[in-house]
Scaffold this motif. Structure first.
Motif, PDB file in Angstrom:
ATOM      1  N   LEU B 513       2.625  22.319  16.583  1.00  0.00           N
ATOM      2  CA  LEU B 513       2.327  23.738  16.701  1.00  0.00           C
ATOM      3  C   LEU B 513       2.901  24.425  15.478  1.00  0.00           C
ATOM      4  N   ALA B 514       2.046  25.200  14.836  1.00  0.00           N
ATOM      5  CA  ALA B 514       2.537  25.976  13.699  1.00  0.00           C
ATOM      6  C   ALA B 514       2.640  27.426  14.130  1.00  0.00           C
ATOM      7  N   VAL B 515       3.787  28.017  13.889  1.00  0.00           N
ATOM      8  CA  VAL B 515       3.965  29.432  14.202  1.00  0.00           C
ATOM      9  C   VAL B 515       4.423  30.122  12.932  1.00  0.00           C
ATOM     10  N   GLY B 516       3.716  31.201  12.601  1.00  0.00           N
ATOM     11  CA  GLY B 516       4.110  31.956  11.420  1.00  0.00           C
ATOM     12  C   GLY B 516       5.063  33.061  11.808  1.00  0.00           C
ATOM     13  N   PHE B 517       6.239  33.064  11.144  1.00  0.00           N
ATOM     14  CA  PHE B 517       7.187  34.155  11.341  1.00  0.00           C
ATOM     15  C   PHE B 517       7.257  34.943  10.048  1.00  0.00           C
ATOM     16  N   GLU B 518       6.489  35.990   9.984  1.00  0.00           N
ATOM     17  CA  GLU B 518       6.397  36.816   8.779  1.00  0.00           C
ATOM     18  C   GLU B 518       6.085  35.948   7.570  1.00  0.00           C
ATOM     19  N   GLU B 519       7.064  35.641   6.711  1.00  0.00           N
ATOM     20  CA  GLU B 519       6.769  34.889   5.496  1.00  0.00           C
ATOM     21  C   GLU B 519       6.913  33.389   5.697  1.00  0.00           C
ATOM     22  N   ILE B 520       7.417  33.009   6.857  1.00  0.00           N
ATOM     23  CA  ILE B 520       7.821  31.614   7.037  1.00  0.00           C
ATOM     24  C   ILE B 520       6.900  30.953   8.059  1.00  0.00           C
ATOM     25  N   VAL B 521       6.522  29.724   7.767  1.00  0.00           N
ATOM     26  CA  VAL B 521       5.738  28.953   8.721  1.00  0.00           C
ATOM     27  C   VAL B 521       6.663  27.911   9.328  1.00  0.00           C
ATOM     28  N   THR B 522       6.672  27.841  10.653  1.00  0.00           N
ATOM     29  CA  THR B 522       7.515  26.857  11.325  1.00  0.00           C
ATOM     30  C   THR B 522       6.625  25.855  12.025  1.00  0.00           C
ATOM     31  N   ILE B 523       7.029  24.605  12.021  1.00  0.00           N
ATOM     32  CA  ILE B 523       6.264  23.536  12.652  1.00  0.00           C
ATOM     33  C   ILE B 523       7.085  23.011  13.814  1.00  0.00           C
ATOM     34  N   TRP B 524       6.488  22.987  14.980  1.00  0.00           N
ATOM     35  CA  TRP B 524       7.183  22.590  16.199  1.00  0.00           C
ATOM     36  C   TRP B 524       6.480  21.384  16.800  1.00  0.00           C
ATOM     37  N   ASP B 525       7.270  20.521  17.361  1.00  0.00           N
ATOM     38  CA  ASP B 525       6.712  19.363  18.069  1.00  0.00           C
ATOM     39  C   ASP B 525       6.318  19.828  19.458  1.00  0.00           C
ATOM     40  N   SER B 526       5.082  19.560  19.820  1.00  0.00           N
ATOM     41  CA  SER B 526       4.622  20.103  21.087  1.00  0.00           C
ATOM     42  C   SER B 526       5.094  19.287  22.285  1.00  0.00           C
ATOM     43  N   GLU B 527       5.645  18.133  22.060  1.00  0.00           N
ATOM     44  CA  GLU B 527       6.185  17.342  23.176  1.00  0.00           C
ATOM     45  C   GLU B 527       7.549  17.892  23.600  1.00  0.00           C
ATOM     46  N   THR B 528       8.398  18.078  22.612  1.00  0.00           N
ATOM     47  CA  THR B 528       9.792  18.415  22.898  1.00  0.00           C
ATOM     48  C   THR B 528      10.122  19.849  22.541  1.00  0.00           C
ATOM     49  N   TRP B 529       9.183  20.562  21.907  1.00  0.00           N
ATOM     50  CA  TRP B 529       9.414  21.923  21.413  1.00  0.00           C
ATOM     51  C   TRP B 529      10.639  21.976  20.500  1.00  0.00           C
ATOM     52  N   GLU B 530      10.666  20.993  19.598  1.00  0.00           N
ATOM     53  CA  GLU B 530      11.718  20.966  18.587  1.00  0.00           C
ATOM     54  C   GLU B 530      11.161  21.514  17.291  1.00  0.00           C
ATOM     55  N   LEU B 531      11.982  22.239  16.570  1.00  0.00           N
ATOM     56  CA  LEU B 531      11.564  22.724  15.259  1.00  0.00           C
ATOM     57  C   LEU B 531      11.601  21.570  14.283  1.00  0.00           C
ATOM     58  N   LYS B 532      10.431  21.240  13.740  1.00  0.00           N
ATOM     59  CA  LYS B 532      10.354  20.088  12.851  1.00  0.00           C
ATOM     60  C   LYS B 532      10.675  20.470  11.418  1.00  0.00           C
ATOM     61  N   CYS B 533       9.962  21.434  10.919  1.00  0.00           N
ATOM     62  CA  CYS B 533      10.227  21.839   9.552  1.00  0.00           C
ATOM     63  C   CYS B 533       9.720  23.246   9.320  1.00  0.00           C
ATOM     64  N   THR B 534      10.058  23.838   8.225  1.00  0.00           N
ATOM     65  CA  THR B 534       9.582  25.173   7.874  1.00  0.00           C
ATOM     66  C   THR B 534       9.031  25.154   6.468  1.00  0.00           C
ATOM     67  N   PHE B 535       8.063  26.016   6.256  1.00  0.00           N
ATOM     68  CA  PHE B 535       7.519  26.221   4.905  1.00  0.00           C
ATOM     69  C   PHE B 535       7.690  27.683   4.577  1.00  0.00           C
ATOM     70  N   CYS B 536       8.042  27.936   3.371  1.00  0.00           N
ATOM     71  CA  CYS B 536       8.150  29.341   2.969  1.00  0.00           C
ATOM     72  C   CYS B 536       7.718  29.449   1.529  1.00  0.00           C
ATOM     73  N   GLN B 537       6.794  30.346   1.253  1.00  0.00           N
ATOM     74  CA  GLN B 537       6.291  30.469  -0.101  1.00  0.00           C
ATOM     75  C   GLN B 537       6.726  31.778  -0.738  1.00  0.00           C
ATOM     76  N   ARG B 538       7.342  32.656   0.055  1.00  0.00           N
ATOM     77  CA  ARG B 538       7.772  33.977  -0.456  1.00  0.00           C
ATOM     78  C   ARG B 538       6.605  34.700  -1.119  1.00  0.00           C
TER      79      ARG B 538
END
Lengths: 686, 830
Positions: B513-538
């Motif tokens: 699951l990708a969720v965008g938080f303003e400037e930041i994209v967060t990637i979550w595992d849909s099994e465990t709802w763990e934050l996998k990684c974030t992308f930020c391009q500013r």
């Protein structure tokens, strides 16, 4: 304009009575209006709708029908079963004839004006022949089951339509028998009402009968076949009156909701001769029942329970933009109902059957211009004087000193002496009035309260000297030979030397009291006089006419004054001439001889003769005196007419002393509040 | 099979049906309405579209029956032509080229060879009514340049012009005056009402005008809701008018009945008022019509009325004020918050419709399928009221679930919000409310998405909100002792440093699951709802977010507000590529790796189609629209196209639709517009002059056949009949509502007979020996027929039904022959 302390009087609890009938006379352009208290008023439509004559009411004489016959003869009929003819010259009742059919509900004069038809309570329709002196019963038509509420002649005079309850009958005049009986539907918006009352019928020359009824319908009937041709449902309440124009191309109906509907005969298409009746415009100028309508060639006239007489011009018929081109609403009588004792600060109010004497309140406070001052002493109701008998009061007056009250009904003249002992007041009737003092049209006391002037309905003027508790008849001015016209307006000079009197149409006569003879006659003018007054010191007679012209005539010089000639040459301001109501009172300032104070129902004006006259370009209605503008501008824009519109509707305004004015107002809302509640109508959004 | 023209942007239906008054045919069987560049011919009885008259190159602005031949129809358009149509066959007869932009069209019976049009010649807002002489000529395209001026300075709306009394005069209204021009006298009378400046609150502007058909009477509608009936208007002084007042708001349109006995009026109250005898007290109402009445028209036969409404529908109303049919187009009068969606079941386009409703709109048939009432509250139509708005919607689990969000915000702090979850009910074939969540978040919901993975045991929904959280909702068992039930509950709440959650998106397999938080994209595992990684391009807030599909599923795409399009590789957790592109709309194609992005620039919008794996776009189309494009969607094709050219391959599986700010629905096509939309039932047109009710096709033909048996003389005519009749019989069978169909036993023989390709009359008498011979003959016949249809109709995928019928295999035919041998004469006895 000067600053005044103004007594703003609003306790004159006057309610005019509702209008019951109106009758329009095309030849003389006059309108007769009868009210529910039996008063009959004559308005001259050519003279800016001035109420030039009136016949006082009578408790037992409720007028139900009013009509004009040939030769300007006016007849009325009422619920006492009598037909009355009025004497329009002497302003009294010529005679009364009982029709012997119970209360009379309707009356109609034949198209040729020689026959009179009345519809009675017992269902009879009676035909009278009008002779030059009287009316003569001729015969009865076929008697109907219920009362005849409306009558209309066919323009050829051969047939008559009569509206009754639930049906309309058509009579043949020659045989007097009913030719057709047209039953009217009782249904009202799907609900069956008990009865359907035919409030009005109109017979057109093509044989169409138009009926208006209590179910809110306007129906067109073919009198030849007795069938319904067309039905217009126009109101949720009764349609109470109908009037057709002489050309038969339009008619007007009035409803109990206060709406007046105009119907017009319009061609179906431009190139065919076929025409149809179309309801065109509704007019909502009334709040209550419209009991009577009339159709003059240029206007629709309506009157009803809300006591207004409304004259709505037909714009397409009005050729030029003049006084007739605007909507007129007449509420108050064009004569004075209030007199004032300056010395004792008393006001005498005249009602239909009683008089009220009030002492004005007083204040010790002072304030700026425009402030409302608190009263230290409230106005006092001193006296309530009821008349005896069923007749209405014609006129009344209180002497300037406050110790005499005089009033008159149609048959009796009353004079009272008032004695003041501190706060107590005692009233003493002066008995043994002379036989010739039976009925007065106008009463006036001289400025020093020693003389009483009475205009009787025979055209004569009586001069009476008043003494402590008694009186002495001094002289009677007989009318000019050949005229029997009554005098309605009187004015006496403050020095007591001159008496001016005016009739309904002829000029103003000026009598010398000292020499007890006619001094001069002011040249007659086309329009009737609405107010008269003689100025102190100069003895200039100021005359206001119903066309809003004001003349100043010097009595000693027997000619118009220079100022009057100037203003006649230059002409009055166009807005001044367009004013709605006639000037009903003129007075003068004792210290400022150049000022003339006058008022009508909507404005109070001081004419300053020393200032330049306004022309059509100047602003007539100047706002309140500007305080911040420089004197130069004020002087440049100043003109002779200082007008104040603060007090309205203004029934009376006079100067009590140099710095005090009294203004009697009668707000229209107070009158409406005393009327019965109108028919409730659902209004969208409420 | 398909020639590859260049790809062009075309309108694809959904045009305004309520742009002009609808027109009835003389026999009230058809109703004509403008629809964008086309004229649609609908049957008044069945609401079906019978023909689409295509040929204008711009918006059609007026249609009128030819007064001299009521089987012909005139139409005018902004393209400057007047076209004459044979509406029964849908054939263009003639084109008159006028040259000016034509705003409205009027015809008169007395003016035989001329029509009236509204043009604006010089200044942009000064309109003139002119008469155009239509020259008689046999050629197809004729120049009609002979214009004669009638009235100047008029309102451009055709509602403000009316011809009266068989063309004796024309009445025009504008602002505060009514002008009447008399053709015979050649004079103009003008009647002015005192303008609203003089009186307080008096809004007596003229809005529309109608003329009495028999009398000299003009009815005018006004802004304050009054209707004035003018008479005696040939006299400048003696004119008079009557007032009728019921409407509380502007009178939108007026129409007289054919004989002029009643006057119809309508406005924003959505009530059709019939004033009988033009009297105030005698009026009838047809209330609750749903939306503002824009136009009213009356059939020449007098039996039908119709009202056009602001929500793009036409209601056909019977003379006794009963609504008999509704022709509903794409509803366009509200803001589109939900965007464009495709219902996975019906393949219908789903978007905001009527206030508080979702509309399901069939792109193939250009008609609305149905409305789903989401808010389920009475809509009060008044100015200044803050309404509940349907702001978000999403389909999940192959159309089994629908999630909607509605909100109402009166003040800054007072937010009312509800999320509703609807389950598809197979029995009722509709959505049923399952779960209602009030205030699912503290603040506005910015995004809503279902997990659409194929093997998913539990339906999952994610909502992202401005309150900084995203919530995961799952379907749980909600059974109790009374019933078995399921319901949605919140399973997980996630947040990231109190940033506002602006987007959310599931990967194709549902594992991420990708969720965008303003400037930041967060990637979550849909099994465990763990934050996998974030992308930020500013590079500004994330505006769009989507995963790649199929072979490109390892990529995540994000478009930011500062005009940067980024592609991240999920395996390496690094930026793969980025491009400077101000993306307004980004939509992935569900059937391919392609992603369409529409960028906005000052000159217009451009389309880019690309694969996430490579930064080079597959296809670029510049300037697809002058306006801002608000929403777009890929619609899967029923039958894949086979474009060979690489540039067009992205159109093979799906078609891309987009909606501009002025709410015109556009798409890309290679076909010419004439081919684009073919009447779905061209054969339904009535060759005979008999009434073409559904009963006619079933019963009328049956009677005809019986007649044939008696009357041998007509036999020859019948040869062609069974063949041409084939399609109508079947399509009628399918189109007629079930409750008006005769019994199945009766239809059976008819249906079976219609499938047979032989002549009915012969077959009854013929001996079995002739079968072979006849067979040959028939197959010949059918071949010929096939060719014929191909010629007339061009090739078309919509004709599939016909093709199937003609391609009956021999065995099938033999089967049918057996049926024929059975004696069905007993049916006729029934």
């Amino acid at each position: 304009m000067g600053e005044f302390k103004v007594h703003r009087v609003r306790f004159f609890n006057y309610v005019p009575s509702g209008i019951r009938c109106v009758a329009y006379n095309n030849q003389s352009n006059r309108l007769a209006v009868s009210r529910t208290d039996g008063t009959v008023e004559i308005y001259n439509l050519s003279a800016n709708y001035f109420q030039e004559k009136f016949f006082p009411g009578h408790e037992s004489r409720a007028t139900e029908a009013l009509c004009w016959a040939k030769g300007q003869r006016l007849f009325s009929a009422g619920l006492n079963g009598e037909i009355i003819e009025y004497d329009l010259q002497a302003l009294n009742i010529k005679y009364a004839v009982d029709a012997f059919g119970g209360p009379i509900w309707s009356m109609a004069v034949s198209p040729h004006g020689s026959q009179l038809l009345v519809g009675c309570e017992d269902g009879s329709v009676k035909l009278f022949q009008i002779t030059p002196e009287k009316i003569q019963f001729e015969r009865n038509f076929d008697r109907q089951k219920s009362r005849i509420l409306s009558l209309s002649w066919h323009p050829s005079g051969t047939h008559v339509a009569a509206g009754s309850i639930d049906y309309i009958s058509v009579f043949d005049v020659k045989s007097g028998s009913a030719v057709h009986k047209m039953l009217v539907d009782r249904q009202y918006m799907g609900v069956s009402k008990r009865k359907c009352i035919i409030w009005g019928v109109a017979f057109l020359s093509d044989g169409t009968v138009i009926s208006v009824d209590s179910a809110g319908k306007v129906q067109f009937w073919d009198s030849a076949t007795g069938t319904l041709v067309k039905n217009h449902l126009i109101a949720n309440a009764d349609v109470q009156s109908i009037a057709v124009s002489d050309q038969e191309d339009s008619f007007v109906v009035g409803t109990a909701e206060g709406t007046v509907f105009h119907f017009q005969l319009v061609s179906v298409t431009s190139n065919s001769s076929e025409k149809q009746w179309v309801r065109t415009k509704p007019f909502q100028h009334h709040t209550h029942d419209v009991r009577a309508v009339a159709h003059s060639p240029t206007a629709l006239i309506s009157g009803g329970t809300d006591t207004h007489l409304v004259i709505r011009p037909l714009m397409e018929k009005v050729e030029v933009k003049n006084y007739d081109a605007a909507l007129r609403k007449i509420t108050f009588p064009h004569r004075r109902l209030i007199s004032c004792s300056k010395k004792r600060q008393l006001l005498l109010f005249q009602f239909a059957h009683h008089l009220e004497l009030w002492r004005l309140g007083s204040t010790v406070a002072t304030g700026k211009n425009g402030d409302t001052l608190p009263l230290s002493k409230n106005a006092d109701h001193l006296l309530h004087l009821r008349t005896k008998g069923p007749e209405n009061i014609i006129c009344s007056c209180i002497s300037p000193c406050g110790s005499w009250i005089a009033y008159s009904t149609t048959s009796r003249f009353f004079l009272y002496r008032l004695n003041y002992e501190h706060d107590n007041i005692s009233l003493q009737r002066v008995s043994k009035m002379p036989a010739f003092l039976r009925s007065a049209l106008q009463i006036l006391f001289s400025e020093d309260s020693t003389k009483l002037f009475v205009a009787s309905n025979q055209g004569s003027l009586h001069v009476i000297r008043l003494m402590e508790g008694s009186f002495k008849h001094l002289h009677t001015f007989q009318p000019q030979s050949g005229t029997v016209e009554s005098m309605c307006l009187l004015a006496v000079s403050p020095d007591g030397n001159w008496l001016a009197a005016s009739g309904t149409s002829a000029g103003v006569h000026v009598y010398s009291i000292k020499h007890l003879k006619l001094h001069c006659t002011v040249p007659s003018y086309n329009f009737p006089v609405t107010a008269l007054a003689i100025a102190p010191n100069t003895n200039n007679l100021v005359i206001a006419h119903s066309d809003q012209q004001v003349f100043e005539y010097s009595i000693p010089d027997k000619q118009y004054t220079e100022w009057s000639r100037t203003i006649q040459k230059q002409g009055f301001h166009y807005l001044w001439l367009q004013r709605d109501t006639p000037i009903t009172h003129i007075s003068f300032h004792p210290k400022r001889p150049m000022h003339i104070l006058l008022h009508d129902a909507y404005m109070f004006c001081i004419i300053d003769k020393s200032l330049p006259l306004p022309n059509d370009k100047t602003l007539l209605y100047n706002p309140l005196p500007p305080t911040n503008e420089s004197d130069v501008i004020r002087r440049r824009t100043a003109h002779a007419f200082k007008i104040s519109k603060i007090y309205k509707p203004l029934l009376f305004m006079d100067l009590l002393d140099e710095r005090t004015l009294v203004a009697v107002e009668r707000p229209l809302d107070d009158i409406i509040a005393q009327l019965p509640p109108p028919i409730k109508k659902k209004k969208f959004g409420t | 099979m398909v020639e590859e023209d260049s790809v062009r942007v075309v309108r694809c239906g959904g045009s305004e049906l309520n742009f002009r008054r609808a027109v009835f045919s003389a026999d009230s069987k058809y109703i004509f309405c403008v629809s964008g560049d086309f004229v649609k011919v609908h049957s008044t009885a069945t609401e079906e579209c019978v023909h689409i008259l295509q040929g204008h190159r711009n918006l059609v602005t007026g249609i009128q029956l030819n007064p001299n031949n009521h089987l012909q129809l005139y139409s005018c358009s902004f393209d400057g032509t007047i076209k004459l149509w044979d509406y029964i066959d849908g054939i263009l007869i003639k084109t008159f080229i006028v040259g000016h932009k034509l705003h409205a069209l009027f015809t008169l019976a007395c003016a035989e060879d001329s029509v009236f049009v509204i043009i604006n010649k010089e200044k942009p807002d000064i309109f003139q009514l002119v008469s155009v002489k239509l020259p008689k000529s046999s050629s197809q395209e004729i120049e009609a340049k002979e214009l004669s001026f009638v009235l100047d300075y008029i309102n451009q709306s055709p509602k403000c012009i009316a011809f009266g009394n068989e063309g004796e005069y024309v009445a025009a209204v504008r602002d505060f005056y009514l002008s009447v021009y008399f053709f015979k006298k050649k004079t103009t009378s003008r009647f002015t009402l005192s303008s609203s400046k003089n009186k307080k609150h008096a809004k007596n502007n003229f809005t529309c005008v109608a003329c009495h058909p028999k009398e000299d009477c003009i009815a005018t509608g006004h802004k304050d809701g009054k209707i004035r009936l003018w008479r005696n208007f040939d006299d400048d002084k003696k004119y008079t008018y009557t007032c009728l007042h019921w409407h509380h708001d502007m009178v939108m349109d007026l129409a007289f009945s054919v004989m002029g006995t009643s006057l119809l009026s309508g406005g924003r109250e959505s009530v059709l008022v019939e004033w009988r005898d033009a009297t105030e007290k005698n009026k009838e109402f047809l209330p609750r019509l749903g939306a503002t009445i824009e136009h009213i028209s009356v059939s020449p036969a007098g039996d039908l009325f119709c009202t056009s409404h602001s929500d793009n529908k036409i209601i056909i109303i019977h003379r006794n004020l009963e609504a008999s049919a509704v022709i509903q187009g794409l509803v366009k009068d509200s803001n589109i918050f939900t965007g464009l969606m495709i219902d996975p079941r019906t393949k219908a386009l789903v978007l905001n419709g009527k206030p508080g409703h979702l509309q399901f709109y069939s792109l193939q048939h250009d008609k609305q399928l149905y409305n789903l009432d989401i808010i389920q509250q009475e809509y009060i139509n008044d100015y200044g009221l803050i309404q509940i708005e349907l702001t978000k919607a999403a389909f999940g689990c192959y159309g089994n679930w629908l999630a909607t969000v509605e909100q109402r915000q009166e003040k800054e702090t007072e937010l009312e919000m509800q999320m509703k979850l609807w389950m598809y009910n197979k029995k009722t074939q509709g959505f049923v409310l399952n779960t209602k969540v009030s205030m699912p978040h503290e603040d506005h919901i910015t995004a809503l998405c279902f997990c659409n993975a194929e093997k998913l045991e539990n339906p999952t929904l994610v909502t992202a909100s401005k309150d900084g959280h995203f919530k995961v909702w799952i379907l749980t068992d909600d059974s109790d002792i009374y019933k078995k039930a399921v319901g949605w509950t919140c399973d997980f709440v996630g947040s990231y440093h109190k940033y506002q959650a602006t987007n959310c998106c599931f990967s194709e397999d549902g594992s991420l699951l990708a969720v965008g938080f303003e400037e930041i994209v967060t990637i979550w595992d849909s099994e465990t709802w763990e934050l996998k990684c974030t992308f930020c391009q500013r590079a500004g807030n994330i505006r769009h977010l989507c995963f790649g599909r199929l072979t490109c599923s390892k990529y995540l795409l994000g478009a930011t507000e500062n005009g940067i399009l980024c592609c991240w590789n999920l395996l390496s957790c690094a930026l793969e590529w980025s491009a400077k592109l101000n993306v307004r709309v980004m939509e992935p194609d569900p059937h391919s790796e392609n992603i369409a992005a529409i960028s906005q620039s000052s000159v217009g919008s451009d389309l880019f189609v690309f694969k996430p794996s490579e930064p080079r776009p597959l296809y670029i189309q510049k300037n697809i629209s002058r306006e801002e494009v608000q929403w777009g969607v890929f619609v899967p094709r029923d039958v894949p196209e086979s474009f060979t050219s690489e540039a067009y391959q992205w159109l093979n599986r799906s078609q891309f639709y987009f909606l501009t700010k002025s709410q015109s629905l556009l798409t890309f096509s290679t076909k010419s517009p004439e081919e684009k939309l073919t009447p779905t039932s061209k054969q339904l047109l009535a060759e005979e002059s008999l009434p073409t009710t559904p009963f006619y096709f079933i019963l009328g033909k049956h009677r005809e056949q019986q007649d044939e048996k008696i009357n041998e003389a007509l036999e020859s005519e019948l040869v062609q009949l069974p063949l041409t009749e084939n399609i109508p019989a079947i399509s009628e069978l399918l189109h007629t509502p079930a409750h008006v169909l005769p019994s199945a036993a009766f239809l059976c023989s008819k249906f079976v007979n219609s499938l047979l390709l032989s002549k009915e009359t012969k077959s009854c008498e013929e001996t079995p020996e002739d079968v072979d011979m006849e067979e040959e003959k028939e197959s010949d016949d059918s071949d010929v027929e096939n060719d014929f249809t191909e010629k007339t109709q061009d090739t078309n995928d919509t004709d599939l039904g016909e093709d199937i019928i003609h391609q009956l295999s021999k065995s099938e035919e033999k089967e049918l022959r057996k049926f024929r041998k059975v004696d069905y004469s007993w049916i006729t006895v029934l």
